[in-house]
Design a protein around this motif. Structure first.
Motif, PDB file in Angstrom:
ATOM      1  N   UNK A 156       4.954  -0.123  10.462  1.00  0.00           N
ATOM      2  CA  UNK A 156       5.084  -0.897   9.602  1.00  0.00           C
ATOM      3  C   UNK A 156       4.824  -2.177  10.034  1.00  0.00           C
ATOM      4  N   UNK A 157       4.871  -2.296  11.091  1.00  0.00           N
ATOM      5  CA  UNK A 157       5.038  -3.958  11.761  1.00  0.00           C
ATOM      6  C   UNK A 157       3.992  -4.195  12.897  1.00  0.00           C
ATOM      7  N   UNK A 158       2.854  -2.427  13.167  1.00  0.00           N
ATOM      8  CA  UNK A 158       1.470  -2.743  13.324  1.00  0.00           C
ATOM      9  C   UNK A 158       0.388  -2.993  12.318  1.00  0.00           C
ATOM     10  N   UNK A 189       4.441   2.066  -1.702  1.00  0.00           N
ATOM     11  CA  UNK A 189       3.486   1.569  -1.667  1.00  0.00           C
ATOM     12  C   UNK A 189       3.808   1.565  -0.376  1.00  0.00           C
ATOM     13  N   UNK A 190       2.659   1.633   0.827  1.00  0.00           N
ATOM     14  CA  UNK A 190       2.349   1.970   1.958  1.00  0.00           C
ATOM     15  C   UNK A 190       1.789   0.817   2.537  1.00  0.00           C
ATOM     16  N   UNK A 191       2.154   0.142   3.475  1.00  0.00           N
ATOM     17  CA  UNK A 191       1.174  -0.816   3.914  1.00  0.00           C
ATOM     18  C   UNK A 191      -0.153  -0.571   4.172  1.00  0.00           C
ATOM     19  N   UNK A 192      -0.715   0.192   4.930  1.00  0.00           N
ATOM     20  CA  UNK A 192      -2.136   1.115   4.868  1.00  0.00           C
ATOM     21  C   UNK A 192      -2.536   0.764   3.068  1.00  0.00           C
ATOM     22  N   UNK A 193      -1.963   1.239   2.389  1.00  0.00           N
ATOM     23  CA  UNK A 193      -2.592   1.139   1.478  1.00  0.00           C
ATOM     24  C   UNK A 193      -3.203  -0.513   1.090  1.00  0.00           C
ATOM     25  N   UNK A 194      -2.076  -1.595   1.511  1.00  0.00           N
ATOM     26  CA  UNK A 194      -2.209  -2.809   0.708  1.00  0.00           C
ATOM     27  C   UNK A 194      -3.588  -3.314   1.659  1.00  0.00           C
ATOM     28  N   UNK A 195      -3.555  -2.237   2.743  1.00  0.00           N
ATOM     29  CA  UNK A 195      -4.466  -3.053   3.750  1.00  0.00           C
ATOM     30  C   UNK A 195      -6.573  -2.567   3.951  1.00  0.00           C
ATOM     31  N   UNK A 196      -5.615  -1.329   3.065  1.00  0.00           N
ATOM     32  CA  UNK A 196      -7.323  -1.159   2.551  1.00  0.00           C
ATOM     33  C   UNK A 196      -8.241  -2.126   1.064  1.00  0.00           C
ATOM     34  N   UNK A 197      -6.752  -2.538   0.482  1.00  0.00           N
ATOM     35  CA  UNK A 197      -7.129  -3.252  -0.705  1.00  0.00           C
ATOM     36  C   UNK A 197      -6.761  -2.435  -1.380  1.00  0.00           C
ATOM     37  N   UNK A 214      -1.265 -14.805   1.596  1.00  0.00           N
ATOM     38  CA  UNK A 214      -0.885 -14.216   2.724  1.00  0.00           C
ATOM     39  C   UNK A 214      -0.404 -14.118   3.774  1.00  0.00           C
ATOM     40  N   UNK A 215      -0.091 -12.956   4.593  1.00  0.00           N
ATOM     41  CA  UNK A 215       1.071 -12.782   5.234  1.00  0.00           C
ATOM     42  C   UNK A 215       0.699 -13.469   6.786  1.00  0.00           C
ATOM     43  N   UNK A 216       2.069 -13.919   6.972  1.00  0.00           N
ATOM     44  CA  UNK A 216       1.339 -15.052   7.833  1.00  0.00           C
ATOM     45  C   UNK A 216       2.931 -14.239   9.331  1.00  0.00           C
ATOM     46  N   UNK A 262      -1.913  -6.130  11.327  1.00  0.00           N
ATOM     47  CA  UNK A 262      -3.947  -5.626  11.118  1.00  0.00           C
ATOM     48  C   UNK A 262      -3.972  -6.201   9.454  1.00  0.00           C
ATOM     49  N   UNK A 263      -2.203  -6.513   8.809  1.00  0.00           N
ATOM     50  CA  UNK A 263      -2.571  -7.811   7.259  1.00  0.00           C
ATOM     51  C   UNK A 263      -2.741  -8.681   7.916  1.00  0.00           C
ATOM     52  N   UNK A 264      -1.723  -9.142   8.627  1.00  0.00           N
ATOM     53  CA  UNK A 264      -2.808 -11.224   9.239  1.00  0.00           C
ATOM     54  C   UNK A 264      -3.387 -11.383   9.707  1.00  0.00           C
TER      55      UNK A 264
END
Length: 153
Positions: free
Chosen positions: A121-123, A145-153, A105-107, A127-129
């Motif tokens: 990306x930092x914003x 791969x965008x971080x937004x995609x990771x946030x969406x699962x 998990x991102x810390x 949200x990922x944290x």
């Protein structure tokens, strides 16, 4: 005091009816006392201390973070730094460091890029944290791969 004025979760000092916030305040994050000498922290703690002075009893739980402009480059961080990290190279010669716990998990995250190139990306890392989801390190290091995609699962 330690390295600053030590406070509890509500930013209260050991003296009755006295609160501390900002650069002088030493608060606990992940069980460790620390100071965050940044305007972002001073602003967030000032608001929390004011709410608590007015009787709200709100614990201070904001994620630490800061930014700094270094000529044409920008440095931004959010969250805490852990022993395990992975790096994503950015197209302009910059990079993102992702700090993960043992469950992936991102810390925390740290970005370095031209101008304000890592702000978005930092914003998203913030949200990922907060989401607390396990992440695949191969996806984190993949710049396509965008971080937004990771946030969406």
């Amino acid at each position: 005091v330690g390295q600053g004025i030590r406070v509890d979760a509500h930013l209260r000092t050991s003296a009755p009816n006295i609160y501390a916030a900002g650069d002088v305040c030493e608060f606990q994050l992940d069980g460790q006392y620390q100071r965050q000498e940044t305007w972002r922290n001073a602003e967030a703690q000032g608001r929390h201390a004011a709410l608590n002075l007015l009787g709200r009893e709100v614990p201070f739980e904001a994620l630490p973070g800061f930014w700094s402009d270094q000529y044409d480059w920008g440095l931004q961080t959010v969250g805490g730094m852990t022993a395990f990290s992975v790096t994503r190279a950015l197209p302009d010669g910059g990079l993102l460091l992702f700090f993960l716990d043992t469950e992936r998990r991102l810390q925390g995250a740290c970005g370095w890029a031209r101008g304000n190139g890592v702000a978005k990306d930092i914003k998203l890392c913030e949200r990922l944290i907060s989401a607390g989801i396990a992440l695949d390190t191969a996806n984190l290091i993949n710049p396509d791969l965008s971080l937004k995609q990771l946030l969406r699962g």
